[in-house]
Design a protein around this motif. Sequence first.
Motif, PDB file in Angstrom:
ATOM      1  N   ILE A 244     122.236  36.250  26.516  1.00 16.55           N
ATOM      2  CA  ILE A 244     123.380  37.138  26.307  1.00 16.55           C
ATOM      3  C   ILE A 244     122.900  38.476  25.737  1.00 16.55           C
ATOM      4  O   ILE A 244     121.951  38.531  24.952  1.00 16.55           O
ATOM      5  CB  ILE A 244     124.413  36.468  25.361  1.00 16.55           C
ATOM      6  CG1 ILE A 244     125.766  37.169  25.439  1.00 16.55           C
ATOM      7  CG2 ILE A 244     123.922  36.424  23.924  1.00 16.55           C
ATOM      8  CD1 ILE A 244     126.896  36.420  24.748  1.00 16.55           C
ATOM      9  N   PRO A 245     123.516  39.591  26.149  1.00 13.83           N
ATOM     10  CA  PRO A 245     123.125  40.900  25.601  1.00 13.83           C
ATOM     11  C   PRO A 245     123.298  40.944  24.080  1.00 13.83           C
ATOM     12  O   PRO A 245     124.044  40.146  23.505  1.00 13.83           O
ATOM     13  CB  PRO A 245     124.076  41.877  26.300  1.00 13.83           C
ATOM     14  CG  PRO A 245     124.470  41.177  27.552  1.00 13.83           C
ATOM     15  CD  PRO A 245     124.534  39.718  27.206  1.00 13.83           C
ATOM     16  N   PRO A 246     122.644  41.893  23.407  1.00 16.64           N
ATOM     17  CA  PRO A 246     122.649  41.894  21.943  1.00 16.64           C
ATOM     18  C   PRO A 246     123.997  42.224  21.301  1.00 16.64           C
ATOM     19  O   PRO A 246     124.250  41.801  20.175  1.00 16.64           O
ATOM     20  CB  PRO A 246     121.606  42.955  21.580  1.00 16.64           C
ATOM     21  CG  PRO A 246     121.493  43.815  22.797  1.00 16.64           C
ATOM     22  CD  PRO A 246     121.734  42.907  23.950  1.00 16.64           C
ATOM     23  N   TYR A 247     124.861  42.975  22.007  1.00 14.43           N
ATOM     24  CA  TYR A 247     126.143  43.378  21.406  1.00 14.43           C
ATOM     25  C   TYR A 247     127.291  43.098  22.374  1.00 14.43           C
ATOM     26  O   TYR A 247     127.971  44.010  22.841  1.00 14.43           O
ATOM     27  CB  TYR A 247     126.128  44.868  21.051  1.00 14.43           C
ATOM     28  CG  TYR A 247     124.918  45.309  20.274  1.00 14.43           C
ATOM     29  CD1 TYR A 247     124.676  44.835  18.982  1.00 14.43           C
ATOM     30  CD2 TYR A 247     124.002  46.204  20.827  1.00 14.43           C
ATOM     31  CE1 TYR A 247     123.564  45.239  18.268  1.00 14.43           C
ATOM     32  CE2 TYR A 247     122.881  46.616  20.118  1.00 14.43           C
ATOM     33  CZ  TYR A 247     122.668  46.131  18.845  1.00 14.43           C
ATOM     34  OH  TYR A 247     121.568  46.534  18.133  1.00 14.43           O
ATOM     35  N   PRO A 248     127.560  41.853  22.674  1.00 19.54           N
ATOM     36  CA  PRO A 248     128.553  41.572  23.713  1.00 19.54           C
ATOM     37  C   PRO A 248     130.004  41.745  23.279  1.00 19.54           C
ATOM     38  O   PRO A 248     130.870  41.992  24.121  1.00 19.54           O
ATOM     39  CB  PRO A 248     128.277  40.107  24.062  1.00 19.54           C
ATOM     40  CG  PRO A 248     127.714  39.526  22.801  1.00 19.54           C
ATOM     41  CD  PRO A 248     126.913  40.632  22.187  1.00 19.54           C
ATOM     42  N   ILE A 249     130.286  41.616  21.975  1.00 20.86           N
ATOM     43  CA  ILE A 249     131.674  41.619  21.511  1.00 20.86           C
ATOM     44  C   ILE A 249     131.955  42.893  20.710  1.00 20.86           C
ATOM     45  O   ILE A 249     131.517  43.012  19.559  1.00 20.86           O
ATOM     46  CB  ILE A 249     131.971  40.375  20.643  1.00 20.86           C
ATOM     47  CG1 ILE A 249     131.485  39.105  21.334  1.00 20.86           C
ATOM     48  CG2 ILE A 249     133.464  40.295  20.313  1.00 20.86           C
ATOM     49  CD1 ILE A 249     132.109  38.864  22.700  1.00 20.86           C
ATOM     50  N   PRO A 250     132.659  43.866  21.276  1.00 23.36           N
ATOM     51  CA  PRO A 250     132.955  45.102  20.544  1.00 23.36           C
ATOM     52  C   PRO A 250     133.734  44.818  19.259  1.00 23.36           C
ATOM     53  O   PRO A 250     134.501  43.849  19.179  1.00 23.36           O
ATOM     54  CB  PRO A 250     133.799  45.911  21.535  1.00 23.36           C
ATOM     55  CG  PRO A 250     133.427  45.362  22.879  1.00 23.36           C
ATOM     56  CD  PRO A 250     133.162  43.911  22.660  1.00 23.36           C
ATOM     57  N   GLU A 251     133.552  45.670  18.272  1.00 24.61           N
ATOM     58  CA  GLU A 251     134.215  45.498  16.982  1.00 24.61           C
ATOM     59  C   GLU A 251     135.740  45.380  17.104  1.00 24.61           C
ATOM     60  O   GLU A 251     136.334  44.474  16.498  1.00 24.61           O
ATOM     61  CB  GLU A 251     133.838  46.667  16.061  1.00 24.61           C
ATOM     62  CG  GLU A 251     134.577  46.719  14.741  1.00 24.61           C
ATOM     63  CD  GLU A 251     134.245  45.576  13.787  1.00 24.61           C
ATOM     64  OE1 GLU A 251     135.055  45.312  12.878  1.00 24.61           O
ATOM     65  OE2 GLU A 251     133.173  44.966  13.958  1.00 24.61           O
TER      66      GLU A 251
END
Length: 359
Positions: A244-251
């Motif tokens: 999974i990419p390092p920042y998949p879920i935005p704040e």
Amino acid sequence: MSQTDVDSGISQLARRQVRALTPYQSARRIGGQGHIWLNANEAADSGEYALDCSRLNRYPECQPPQVVNAYAAYASVAPEQLLVTRGGDEGIELLIRTFCEPGQDSILLCSPTYGMYAISAQTNDVAIIDVPLSAERQPDFDAIIAKLNQVKIVFLCSPNNPTGDLVDQAGLCRLLTAAKNRALVVVDEAYIEFCPEFSQASLLADYPELVIIRTLSKAFGLAGLRCGFTLAHPHVIELLLKVIPPYPIPEPVAQIAAQALTESGLATMRNRVAEVNSLKLELAGQLSKHSDVKEVFAPNGNYLLVRFSNGAALFSRMAKAGIILRDFASRPGLADCIRITIGTQTEMDAVLNVLQQEQ
């Protein structure tokens, strides 16, 4: 150089399987002209949420703990058995990318079913074995078990999109036993909140090969948020975390998802489900009495698949009235079948009004 030459030259740079790929025809891609949208299994409302913008300058956490812990509690699993993804679709994609060797491995699906299993496989140069649903619209478990040596992942959808049928648990357990150390069995439960008593999540403790896909898009009314979940054995989750990419879920997504999973958020979801289920059963009853309706399929999601005497004509009549539905006539075994998302009472009345008009 002409634009055609430019397009052709760039196309030749793309991977062979991408050049040959037909993109998934989502409801938004198909589009249409109308004012009542009942083609994408969306909720009629989303609820209201607050956003704190003070941390938007920072990268988000890969797996926001407030979301992981809240959904794990809701799903009755341990946090280490859960991965938050960009919708259920990313979970499907990650499983294929993690467990299937391009150009070598295969997945198995049971048509007619959700189209993204095949699209994700084709995009990743993974072959597809199709074992169609039985006459009872159940997975053919004997045929699937016979092909386990040829596949890495079996995809089942329960409730199945678009037919609405539920996977038989006894058959699933038999498949999981046969799949031990051979293949993963993925049960896509995107619509399970509309019939929660039929979830297969309780089997996770006994079957390490079982994976379950979930989402906030349907019953939670948050399709625009793109937040999904993969439930699985901790070792499966560990492997997916490598891909999974390092920042998949935005704040902002994490904030809204966490609010949706609070006690009040869950109460809102369950009230929405109760309303949808009531409207669905009422619509099913009305449809079953109509002379143009040949079959109303299983009412387990937030939609009804309906076989009409002349599906194309009905679809056209609805479109002329500004009601956009989803035509499944091109799918195997679904001639003259139209899927109707359950919307508001007013929207359901509009559907019935068009159906009752003389042609």
